[in-house]
Design a protein around this motif. Structure first.
Motif, PDB file in Angstrom:
ATOM      1  N   LYS A 242       0.964  -1.550   0.127  1.00 58.97           N
ATOM      2  CA  LYS A 242      -0.233   0.378   0.028  1.00 58.97           C
ATOM      3  C   LYS A 242       0.726   1.300  -0.069  1.00 58.97           C
ATOM      4  O   LYS A 242       0.734   2.064  -1.021  1.00 58.97           O
ATOM      5  N   ALA A 295      -5.058   1.903  -2.259  1.00 58.54           N
ATOM      6  CA  ALA A 295      -4.356   2.341  -1.761  1.00 58.54           C
ATOM      7  C   ALA A 295      -5.786   1.379  -0.164  1.00 58.54           C
ATOM      8  O   ALA A 295      -5.442   0.838   1.000  1.00 58.54           O
ATOM      9  N   GLY A 297      -7.630  -0.848  -1.028  1.00 57.91           N
ATOM     10  CA  GLY A 297      -7.851  -2.016  -1.021  1.00 57.91           C
ATOM     11  C   GLY A 297      -9.090  -2.661  -1.978  1.00 57.91           C
ATOM     12  O   GLY A 297      -9.776  -3.629  -1.457  1.00 57.91           O
TER      13      GLY A 297
END
Ligand code: GTP
Ligand code: MG
Ligand code: ZN
Length: 302
Positions: A242, A295, A297
């Protein structure tokens, strides 16, 4: 050049094609993949039978890059799409089927992470309304400003086809994008002899029907190779942390280090240079939205 089950078409130095199998078992270090060899690989081979035109692959030369997607069957494993690429060409269509900005941005991030330069080709220009053409031009100027070359084509009306042909010269290119965007049609437009199968997209689902089912490399001339590949829904970002994602957005990469916190994720931290740039309008909102979705997800298929 292509693989069908346990057979591989290997192009020899002389330019002929030899049907090869793998010698024994191949273990690829540090790479969990379902296929040991992919289109684009350079291999060591020896002739097995001249009369049957067969050979044995005993070595895979080091890859200078590769592009991989999550395997449909084994989630811990990836599937190599192609290796040793000079560039990826992402074919996008605003409609029929719709390619979302989220998808384009995810593709670009994946390609950046593999260090593969990408060109955006917006196909099916002929079916766009004037408004859509204006919007597409705005999109193209956004992506051009980030360093991605953009080209407009209509494969069936021979618009931009010459530009497309010139893009490929002297390079190994992977042609990718959703099913039905016209990858095979565009390749046929520059190399009609290939006569690749194409089919109409389903009007019911407004999606392609996966006409191309495996990746295959074609020689346009001895220096120019093009890889047609099956339509993809998503390129996995499996191997990207990330914290790394912003490194693969060129407009964010150039501002890294300007945030107050060195480990800023640019989500809700104060004094964030990236968020400031979005507010100022120097980073496009659509790009920031794609970043956030990655970022956080999210599974961005919008
Ligand atoms: N109107 C229009 N139709 C196009 C254009 N390019 C391709 N098509 C049509 O779009 C449909 C899908 O084209 P394909 O070339 O099979 O698409 P593909 O990207 O190879 O699809 P997959 O192999 O399934 O991944 C076909 O009916 C083509 O004739 C274009 O520029 N304009
Ligand atoms: Mg196809
Ligand atoms: Zn920040």
């Amino acid at each position: 050049m292509r693989s069908t089950g346990s057979w591989y078409d290997v192009r020899t130095e002389q330019g002929s094609i030899l049907q090869c199998r793998l010698k024994g078992k191949f273990k690829i270090k540090d790479l969990k993949v379902t296929n040991p060899i992919a289109v684009g690989d350079k291999v060591g081979y020896e002739l097995e039978s001249e009369t049957e035109n067969t050979g044995i692959i005993f070595d895979i030369l080091p890859r200078y890059n590769y592009i991989i997607r999550q395997s449909v069957h084994k989630t811990a494993h990836g599937h190599l799409i192609a290796t040793n690429l000079d560039q990826a060409i992402l074919i996008a269509t605003l409609t029929f089927p719709r390619t979302s900005l989220g998808f384009i941005d995810r593709f670009l991030v994946a390609a950046e992470s593999f260090r593969i330069p990408t060109v955006l080709v917006f196909n099916k220009l002929d079916i766009l309304t004037d408004e859509a053409i204006t919007y597409q031009e705005e999109l193209a100027s956004l992506y051009e400003s980030l360093g991605y070359r953009c080209v407009f084509t209509s494969a069936i009306n021979d618009v931009g086809v010459e530009t497309f042909r010139n893009l490929l010269k002297g390079k190994v290119s992977l042609v990718s994008g959703h099913s039905g965007v016209g990858k095979s049609t565009l390749i046929n437009a520059i190399a009609p002899d290939l006569d690749l199968p194409t089919s109409e997209i389903s009007t019911f689902a407004n999606k392609g029907v996966h006409t191309t089912t495996f990746a295959e490399m074609f020689e346009i001339d001895p220096e120019t190779f093009i890889i047609d590949s099956p339509g993809i829904k998503e390129l996995g970002l499996a191997d990207i942390e990330k914290e790394e994602i912003s490194h693969y957005f060129p407009e964010m990469r150039e501002r890294l280090g300007e945030c107050r916190f060195h480990n800023c994720m640019h989500i809700d931290e104060p004094k964030c240079a990236i968020k400031d740039a979005v507010v100022e309008g120097t980073i496009a909102e659509s790009r920031y939205r794609s970043y956030l979705s990655m970022a956080l997800g999210e599974d961005n298929r919008k």
